[in-house]
Motif scaffolding. Structure first.
Motif, PDB file in Angstrom:
ATOM      1  N   ARG A  21     -13.435  -2.165  -6.142  1.00 31.22           N
ATOM      2  CA  ARG A  21     -12.187  -1.189  -5.444  1.00 31.22           C
ATOM      3  C   ARG A  21     -10.988  -2.169  -5.380  1.00 31.22           C
ATOM      4  O   ARG A  21      -9.950  -1.655  -5.706  1.00 31.22           O
TER       5      ARG A  21
ATOM      6  N   LYS B  87     -12.221  -5.538  11.838  1.00 32.85           N
ATOM      7  CA  LYS B  87     -12.912  -5.401  10.742  1.00 32.85           C
ATOM      8  C   LYS B  87     -14.092  -6.038  10.512  1.00 32.85           C
ATOM      9  O   LYS B  87     -15.147  -5.670  10.115  1.00 32.85           O
TER      10      LYS B  87
ATOM     11  N   SER C 239       2.187  -1.542  16.439  1.00 29.42           N
ATOM     12  CA  SER C 239       1.428  -0.965  15.413  1.00 29.42           C
ATOM     13  C   SER C 239       0.882  -1.891  14.316  1.00 29.42           C
ATOM     14  O   SER C 239      -0.036  -2.039  13.625  1.00 29.42           O
ATOM     15  N   LEU C 240       2.119  -2.562  13.804  1.00 29.87           N
ATOM     16  CA  LEU C 240       2.214  -3.651  12.860  1.00 29.87           C
ATOM     17  C   LEU C 240       1.191  -4.904  13.216  1.00 29.87           C
ATOM     18  O   LEU C 240       0.427  -5.215  12.404  1.00 29.87           O
TER      19      LEU C 240
ATOM     20  N   MET D 124       1.920   8.232   5.491  1.00 28.29           N
ATOM     21  CA  MET D 124       2.395   7.881   6.937  1.00 28.29           C
ATOM     22  C   MET D 124       3.809   8.183   7.309  1.00 28.29           C
ATOM     23  O   MET D 124       4.294   8.783   8.488  1.00 28.29           O
TER      24      MET D 124
ATOM     25  N   TYR E 290      -6.918  -5.142  13.778  1.00 25.62           N
ATOM     26  CA  TYR E 290      -7.676  -4.696  12.925  1.00 25.62           C
ATOM     27  C   TYR E 290      -8.238  -5.769  11.739  1.00 25.62           C
ATOM     28  O   TYR E 290      -9.474  -5.890  11.724  1.00 25.62           O
TER      29      TYR E 290
ATOM     30  N   ARG F 181      -6.361  -6.389  -6.973  1.00 28.25           N
ATOM     31  CA  ARG F 181      -5.387  -6.758  -6.006  1.00 28.25           C
ATOM     32  C   ARG F 181      -4.216  -8.160  -6.682  1.00 28.25           C
ATOM     33  O   ARG F 181      -4.944  -8.822  -6.805  1.00 28.25           O
TER      34      ARG F 181
ATOM     35  N   LYS G 102       0.837  -0.988  -0.130  1.00 25.93           N
ATOM     36  CA  LYS G 102       0.127   0.083   0.010  1.00 25.93           C
ATOM     37  C   LYS G 102       0.966   1.349   0.161  1.00 25.93           C
ATOM     38  O   LYS G 102       1.001   2.136   0.805  1.00 25.93           O
TER      39      LYS G 102
ATOM     40  N   ASP H  44      -7.316 -10.468   3.590  1.00 24.60           N
ATOM     41  CA  ASP H  44      -8.484 -10.137   3.219  1.00 24.60           C
ATOM     42  C   ASP H  44      -8.794 -10.636   1.573  1.00 24.60           C
ATOM     43  O   ASP H  44      -9.787 -10.034   0.721  1.00 24.60           O
TER      44      ASP H  44
ATOM     45  N   TYR I 286      -2.541  -3.518  13.345  1.00 21.43           N
ATOM     46  CA  TYR I 286      -3.234  -3.331  11.940  1.00 21.43           C
ATOM     47  C   TYR I 286      -3.445  -4.680  11.211  1.00 21.43           C
ATOM     48  O   TYR I 286      -4.257  -5.224  10.791  1.00 21.43           O
TER      49      TYR I 286
ATOM     50  N   ASN J  32      -2.486  -7.622   5.442  1.00 23.52           N
ATOM     51  CA  ASN J  32      -3.631  -7.273   5.261  1.00 23.52           C
ATOM     52  C   ASN J  32      -4.284  -7.710   3.886  1.00 23.52           C
ATOM     53  O   ASN J  32      -5.514  -8.477   3.778  1.00 23.52           O
TER      54      ASN J  32
HETATM   55  C1  FPP Z   1       3.780  -0.172  11.523  1.00 23.33           C
HETATM   56  C2  FPP Z   1       2.606   0.549  11.057  1.00 23.33           C
HETATM   57  C3  FPP Z   1       2.705   2.086  11.296  1.00 23.33           C
HETATM   58  C4  FPP Z   1       1.476  -0.111  10.676  1.00 23.33           C
HETATM   59  C5  FPP Z   1       0.141   0.389  10.105  1.00 23.33           C
HETATM   60  C6  FPP Z   1       0.289  -0.146   8.809  1.00 23.33           C
HETATM   61  C7  FPP Z   1      -0.899   0.406   7.876  1.00 23.33           C
HETATM   62  C8  FPP Z   1      -0.693   0.339   6.417  1.00 23.33           C
HETATM   63  C9  FPP Z   1      -1.918   0.923   8.101  1.00 23.33           C
HETATM   64  C10 FPP Z   1      -3.027   1.610   7.213  1.00 23.33           C
HETATM   65  C11 FPP Z   1      -4.670   1.651   7.648  1.00 23.33           C
HETATM   66  C12 FPP Z   1      -5.244   1.178   6.507  1.00 23.33           C
HETATM   67  C13 FPP Z   1      -5.277   1.657   4.856  1.00 23.33           C
HETATM   68  C14 FPP Z   1      -6.453   0.761   6.620  1.00 23.33           C
HETATM   69  C15 FPP Z   1      -7.562   0.210   5.601  1.00 23.33           C
HETATM   70  O1  FPP Z   1      -7.550  -1.067   5.845  1.00 23.33           O
HETATM   71  P1  FPP Z   1      -8.716  -1.978   4.970  1.00 23.33           P
HETATM   72  O2  FPP Z   1      -8.288  -3.188   5.161  1.00 23.33           O
HETATM   73  O3  FPP Z   1     -10.093  -1.561   5.779  1.00 23.33           O
HETATM   74  O4  FPP Z   1      -8.695  -1.324   3.509  1.00 23.33           O
HETATM   75  P2  FPP Z   1      -8.799  -2.096   2.230  1.00 23.33           P
HETATM   76  O5  FPP Z   1     -10.084  -2.512   2.021  1.00 23.33           O
HETATM   77  O6  FPP Z   1      -8.349  -0.802   1.229  1.00 23.33           O
HETATM   78  O7  FPP Z   1      -7.604  -2.988   2.356  1.00 23.33           O
END
Ligand code: FPP
Ligand code: HEM
Length: 301
Positions: A81, A140, A127-128, A29, A135, A85, A22, A72, A131, A68
């Protein structure tokens, strides 16, 4: 089927692996983490910290993003959208993506441990995992408050930058996290309204799906008010000066203006435009923090 998947997988190129990280999200960020570093000190930040600290944070964020994509992949293929991928299309095998994520994550943590400090490495790992696992794999799919709680991981970078320089968690660094934390719901819910039908199709309980568009728009407006209030705090605690104050008020009022237009349905394509505005908002707010910091350090105001 297996041979088709294999044939397609063979076409995976470096662009597919880059997409797994991403890159545009991580780029914004890293702007916030770099500015967090520069705000943490009145004296010059060493180039090694600036370059390698941000590299380490970017590698870890990219690693989380790749996980992620793996978790997903089955819902991504069903949404317009995300259906192109690399994992959704089968161009990259899930195992290869996991190995790639582990490589990025361990390289990132090694860089942070070698060139910053243990605190920054631990917070970045948090954080890794926040997310990629808390999350993506849990929140989610579990609650419409998913992005409010999960947003903490995405909001962390300026604090990671801050601790990379100062070695400690200070009020200033926490305040930057708070700003992005309040920014995330309007950022994301505007997009979720635009993509509501797709989230409903794959049973992801995003707020517009579970509580409807009007309720979501009302909450976007409430969060933009909260964001304006929170964004004034750097001035209130004397971390930033008048230039930042003016920028925060102007940018914040414009965000509220978009949120009102969204609630009233008074502008065409207001949801996607509010989402786009959210990106410019965050970029300019952080640039204003930085400019203001150097103006103060130089004693010009
Ligand atoms: C170490 C560190 C700073 C970690 C943070 C990592 C990070 C890339 C966070 C992004 C947040 C984000 C784009 C969420 C969307 O996910 P989603 O799954 O809801 O969106 P999608 O459907 O586009 O995948
Ligand atoms: C958990 C918190 C967050 C959620 C749920 C979220 C959600 C999203 C989603 C779903 C997109 C995809 C839009 C698309 O591809 O059409 C997106 C785009 C984006 N987000 Fe976020 N986001 C979060 C936090 C952040 C943070 C903290 C930043 C930066 C500091 C950020 C920066 C971006 C950028 C730059 C884009 C545009 C990417 C592009 O144009 O390809 N997001 N966000």
């Amino acid at each position: 089927m297996a041979s088709i998947t294999h044939a397609v997988t063979a076409q995976a190129g470096w662009r597919d692996y880059l997409e797994l990280t991403k890159p545009k999200v991580v780029a914004l960020m890293i702007i916030t983490s770099a500015i967090g570093m520069l705000l943490a000190s009145d004296s010059a930040v060493p180039w090694s910290t600036l370059l390698l600290g941000n590299l380490g944070i970017a590698l870890c964020a990219g690693s989380a993003a790749a996980i992620n994509h793996v978790v997903d992949r089955r819902i991504d293929v069903q949404m317009a959208r995300t259906q192109r991928r690399p994992l959704a299309q089968g161009r990259v095998e899930p195992l290869n993506a996991v190995l790639f994520a582990m490589l990025l994550g361990s390289a990132g943590l090694a860089v942070l441990l070698s060139w910053t400090n243990t605190l920054t490495a631990v917070l970045t790992l948090g954080s890794l995992l926040g997310y990629a696992l808390v999350y993506t794999a849990f929140l989610k799919r579990a609650t419409p408050q998913n992005i409010v709680i999960g947003g903490l991981a995405g909001a962390a970078p300026p604090l990671l930058g801050w601790t990379a320089v100062s070695g400690q968690i200070d009020a200033g660094g926490l305040l930057l996290v708070l700003i992005i934390f309040a920014w995330t719901p309007p950022h994301f819910w505007a997009l979720a309204i635009h993509r509501k039908a797709e989230y409903a199709k794959v049973n992801i309980p995003m707020l517009p799906v579970t509580h409807g568009e009007h309720y979501t728009k009302l909450h976007i407006l409430l969060y933009t008010f909260m964001l304006l209030a929170v964004s004034l705090l750097p001035f209130v605690i004397h971390m930033s000066g008048p230039l930042y104050l003016v920028a925060a008020v102007v940018l914040g009022l414009r965000f509220i203006d978009w949120a009102i237009a969204l609630l009233r349905n008074s502008r065409p394509h207001a949801a996607i435009k509010t989402f786009k505005y959210s990106l410019w908002y965050l970029l300019w707010l952080f640039v204003a923090l930085l400019l203001d910091h150097y103006i103060e350090v130089a004693g010009w105001l």
